[in-house]
Motif scaffolding. Structure first.
Motif, PDB file in Angstrom:
ATOM      1  N   SER A 184     -54.811  11.518  31.340  1.00 42.68           N
ATOM      2  CA  SER A 184     -54.045  11.110  32.137  1.00 42.68           C
ATOM      3  C   SER A 184     -53.343  12.415  32.474  1.00 42.68           C
ATOM      4  O   SER A 184     -52.080  12.128  33.351  1.00 42.68           O
ATOM      5  CB  SER A 184     -53.091  10.168  31.439  1.00 42.68           C
ATOM      6  N   VAL A 185     -53.379  13.583  32.033  1.00 42.83           N
ATOM      7  CA  VAL A 185     -52.797  14.768  32.645  1.00 42.83           C
ATOM      8  C   VAL A 185     -53.299  15.616  33.308  1.00 42.83           C
ATOM      9  O   VAL A 185     -54.741  15.282  33.467  1.00 42.83           O
ATOM     10  CB  VAL A 185     -52.535  15.714  31.341  1.00 42.83           C
ATOM     11  N   ASN A 186     -52.805  16.377  34.182  1.00 45.76           N
ATOM     12  CA  ASN A 186     -53.369  17.186  35.255  1.00 45.76           C
ATOM     13  C   ASN A 186     -54.292  18.458  34.576  1.00 45.76           C
ATOM     14  O   ASN A 186     -54.163  18.667  33.428  1.00 45.76           O
ATOM     15  CB  ASN A 186     -52.669  17.851  36.307  1.00 45.76           C
ATOM     16  N   HIS A 187     -55.149  19.218  35.386  1.00 49.40           N
ATOM     17  CA  HIS A 187     -55.868  20.220  34.816  1.00 49.40           C
ATOM     18  C   HIS A 187     -55.078  21.230  34.036  1.00 49.40           C
ATOM     19  O   HIS A 187     -55.582  21.547  32.932  1.00 49.40           O
ATOM     20  CB  HIS A 187     -56.526  20.819  36.054  1.00 49.40           C
ATOM     21  N   VAL A 188     -54.144  21.942  34.505  1.00 48.81           N
ATOM     22  CA  VAL A 188     -53.309  22.733  34.081  1.00 48.81           C
ATOM     23  C   VAL A 188     -52.731  22.426  32.529  1.00 48.81           C
ATOM     24  O   VAL A 188     -52.261  23.426  31.952  1.00 48.81           O
ATOM     25  CB  VAL A 188     -52.525  23.709  34.845  1.00 48.81           C
ATOM     26  N   SER A 189     -52.561  21.217  32.482  1.00 43.81           N
ATOM     27  CA  SER A 189     -51.663  20.639  31.217  1.00 43.81           C
ATOM     28  C   SER A 189     -52.660  20.154  30.169  1.00 43.81           C
ATOM     29  O   SER A 189     -52.101  19.733  29.226  1.00 43.81           O
ATOM     30  CB  SER A 189     -50.830  19.359  31.509  1.00 43.81           C
ATOM     31  N   MET A 190     -53.979  20.379  30.030  1.00 46.37           N
ATOM     32  CA  MET A 190     -54.770  19.826  29.247  1.00 46.37           C
ATOM     33  C   MET A 190     -54.500  20.468  27.764  1.00 46.37           C
ATOM     34  O   MET A 190     -54.815  19.697  26.837  1.00 46.37           O
ATOM     35  CB  MET A 190     -56.254  19.961  29.679  1.00 46.37           C
ATOM     36  N   PRO A 249     -48.908  20.478  24.652  1.00 55.59           N
ATOM     37  CA  PRO A 249     -48.592  19.495  23.446  1.00 55.59           C
ATOM     38  C   PRO A 249     -48.795  17.932  24.267  1.00 55.59           C
ATOM     39  O   PRO A 249     -49.631  17.260  23.503  1.00 55.59           O
ATOM     40  CB  PRO A 249     -47.211  19.557  23.339  1.00 55.59           C
ATOM     41  N   GLU A 250     -48.346  17.807  25.295  1.00 59.75           N
ATOM     42  CA  GLU A 250     -48.448  16.567  26.024  1.00 59.75           C
ATOM     43  C   GLU A 250     -50.163  16.020  26.349  1.00 59.75           C
ATOM     44  O   GLU A 250     -50.577  15.075  25.961  1.00 59.75           O
ATOM     45  CB  GLU A 250     -47.975  16.448  27.158  1.00 59.75           C
ATOM     46  N   GLY A 251     -50.715  17.199  26.814  1.00 59.83           N
ATOM     47  CA  GLY A 251     -52.086  16.833  26.963  1.00 59.83           C
ATOM     48  C   GLY A 251     -52.901  16.801  25.732  1.00 59.83           C
ATOM     49  O   GLY A 251     -53.958  15.817  25.623  1.00 59.83           O
ATOM     50  N   LEU A 252     -52.756  17.611  24.924  1.00 56.66           N
ATOM     51  CA  LEU A 252     -53.457  17.709  23.451  1.00 56.66           C
ATOM     52  C   LEU A 252     -53.114  16.329  22.723  1.00 56.66           C
ATOM     53  O   LEU A 252     -54.098  15.842  21.779  1.00 56.66           O
ATOM     54  CB  LEU A 252     -52.982  18.712  22.550  1.00 56.66           C
TER      55      LEU A 252
END
Length: 273
Positions: A248-254, A257-260
C-alpha cells in the motif's frame, strides 16, 4: 567492527563507517542460515536495506551489493552483465555454493534476476528471489531520468528537470552528499558526480540488455504505483512460480519503517517457504 558509525538516508539506521562503501556491504554478517543478498536500487547504495534486519530472522545474514562505480575509478561497465558478473563474484566470495537467496528493489530487481539466471547457468540453485517493484522493461532517456529523480526524491533531494544527470552540477551533487551524510565516510561532491554519471549510462545498458530466464520461485511485490499487470513482463523470464503481492506504500517508501511493516513479513515468509 569499527565503532565509527554513520546514519544513512532518512530512515534512521546506522552503518559501520569502514564498510559503508564496500561493494559487498555486511548489514548483518552473523547467522547460521543461508544469507540474503540485496542488490542496490538505481542510486547504487544498499544502505536502505539495513532496516530489513529487524524483519528477517536473526539467523539469516544480510549483505548489500553496491555499485563499484562509486569507489573504483577504473570500473567502467560497457554492459549490464558487467555488473551481474561482478556481483556474482562478490556473492561467491561470501558463499561458495548454493542455494542462494537474492533480493532487489527497483533497478536492483532487474540485476538480482540477472544474477539468479547467471548462478543457475553455473549449475547453482537459487532458492529465493525477491523482486520489489522492479521491471525488466527498458525506458527511454526521459522516462529513465524521471525514475532516477523519483528515487533520489526519496532521499529528500529534488533534482531539477534541467539537470544533466551525466554531468550533475556541484550544487546538486553537494545536496545529495549532504542527504546521505557522505562526508562522514570520506565522500565528496566529485564522487557523487561520478556515481550519477554511471547511473545515467545505465539507461543505455539496460536497453541493450537481453535477460536470460531463471526458474524461481519468485516473490514479486508491487508498490501502490504499480499497474495491476506489473508482473506480466517477468512471466516470460521466470520459468517457475511467482507469488505476486501488492503493497500500500509508494515506490520510494518500500524500505522505510512504514513500508517494511507491510513488506518485511512478506520477505521473511518467502525465505521460510
Amino acid at each position: 567492527m569499527s565503532d565509527k558509525l554513520v546514519s544513512g538516508m532518512h530512515v534512521g539506521f546506522e552503518l559501520d563507517l569502514d564498510a559503508a562503501l564496500a561493494v559487498t556491504l555486511p548489514l548483518r554478517a552473523r547467522g547460521s542460515e543461508l544469507p540474503l543478498f540485496c542488490v542496490h536500487p538505481m542510486v547504487g547504495l544498499a544502505w536502505p536495506y539495513a532496516p530489513l534486519a529487524a524483519f528477517v530472522d536473526r539467523s539469516v545474514p544480510l549483505y548489500g551489493l553496491q555499485t563499484p562505480a562509486l569507489t573504483e575509478e577504473d570500473f567502467f561497465a560497457t554492459a549490464l552483465t558487467d555488473y551481474i558478473d561482478r556481483y556474482v563474484s562478490e556473492i561467491r566470495s561470501v558463499q561458495q555454493q548454493g542455494p542462494y537467496r537474492l533480493l532487489g528493489w527497483s533497478f536492483g530487481g532487474v540485476v538480482a534476476h540477472g544474477i539468479a539466471a547467471r548462478l543457475e547457468a553455473l549449475g547453482e540453485k537459487v532458492s529465493a528471489l525477491v523482486i520489489l517493484d522492479g521491471s525488466p522493461l527498458s525506458l527511454d532517456d526521459e522516462a529513465f531520468a524521471a525514475m532516477v529523480r523519483h528515487e533520489v526524491a526519496g532521499l529528500g533531494v529534488v533534482i531539477p528537470d534541467d539537470e544533466d544527470l551525466e554531468n550533475l552540477s556541484i550544487d546538486c551533487a553537494s545536496d545529495v552528499l549532504t542527504a546521505v551524510n557522505g562526508g562522514a565516510i570520506g565522500l565528496n561532491a566529485s564522487d557523487i558526480r561520478r556515481l550519477f554519471s554511471s547511473i545515467a549510462r545505465t539507461a543505455a545498458l539496460t536497453r541493450e540488455y537481453e535477460p536470460d530466464t531463471c526458474t524461481g520461485p519468485v516473490l514479486f511485490v508491487g508498490s501502490n504505483e504499480t499497474e495491476a499487470d506489473g508482473v506480466e513482463p517477468w512471466r516470460s523470464l521466470i520459468d517457475g512460480e511467482i507469488d505476486v503481492r501488492q503493497a500500500s506504500v509508494n515506490h520510494v517508501s518500500m524500505m522505510t519503517p512504514e513500508g517494511l511493516e507491510e513488506i518485511g513479513p512478506m520477505i521473511a515468509a518467502s525465505l521460510n517457504s
